[in-house]
Design a protein around this motif. Structure first.
Motif, short mmCIF file in Angstrom:
data_model
loop_
_atom_site.label_atom_id
_atom_site.label_comp_id
_atom_site.label_asym_id
_atom_site.label_seq_id
_atom_site.Cartn_x
_atom_site.Cartn_y
_atom_site.Cartn_z
N ILE A 17 53.05 -11.56 24.00
CA ILE A 17 52.11 -10.79 23.18
C ILE A 17 51.01 -11.65 22.58
O ILE A 17 50.28 -11.21 21.69
CB ILE A 17 52.83 -9.99 22.06
CG1 ILE A 17 53.53 -10.92 21.06
CG2 ILE A 17 53.77 -8.95 22.64
CD1 ILE A 17 53.97 -10.21 19.79
N HIS A 68 58.14 -6.46 18.90
CA HIS A 68 58.36 -7.05 20.21
C HIS A 68 59.78 -7.58 20.33
O HIS A 68 60.45 -7.38 21.33
CB HIS A 68 57.35 -8.17 20.48
CG HIS A 68 57.52 -8.80 21.81
ND1 HIS A 68 58.32 -9.90 22.01
CD2 HIS A 68 57.01 -8.47 23.03
CE1 HIS A 68 58.29 -10.22 23.29
NE2 HIS A 68 57.50 -9.38 23.92
N ASP A 72 62.79 -6.38 22.88
CA ASP A 72 63.52 -7.34 23.71
C ASP A 72 65.02 -7.19 23.52
O ASP A 72 65.79 -7.24 24.47
CB ASP A 72 63.11 -8.78 23.39
CG ASP A 72 61.86 -9.22 24.14
OD1 ASP A 72 61.34 -8.43 24.94
OD2 ASP A 72 61.42 -10.36 23.91
#
Length: 78
Positions: A17, A68, A72
Motif C-alpha cells: 500500500i 490492510h 491480510d
C-alpha cells in the motif's frame, strides 16, 4: 509570534500500500523519509514530520495500514 510544533513519527507501511500512502503524504505536503525496511514483514519504515493541523491525515494513514493488516489477517484465516 506563534511557534509551530513539528511532530515526528515512524510508520511501518506495508509495501503493497506504499503508493496509496505516498499519494496521501504528497497531497498533504507532509515531509517524510524512508529510514529503513522490515523485510520480515515486507514493510518500509517512514519517518513523517507533521504539524498539529495535519494530525488527522496521519490518523488516516494509520487507519489505512490497520485496515490492510486486518485484510491480510482475514486472508490468512481462509
Amino acid at each position: 509570534m506563534p511557534t509551530t510544533t513539528i511532530t515526528k513519527k515512524e510508520l511501518n507501511v506495508p509495501t503493497s500500500i506504499i503508493i496509496e500512502v505516498a499519494d496521501v503524504l504528497l497531497e498533504n505536503e507532509i515531509t517524510n523519509d524512508i529510514i529503513g525496511t522490515n523485510a520480515e514483514n515486507d514493510e518500509l519504515v517512514l519517518e513523517v514530520e507533521y504539524e498539529k493541523e495535519q494530525r488527522e491525515v496521519i490518523h488516516q494513514i494509520e487507519d489505512m495500514i490497520a485496515d490492510h493488516e486486518e485484510s491480510d489477517d482475514d486472508e490468512e484465516e481462509e
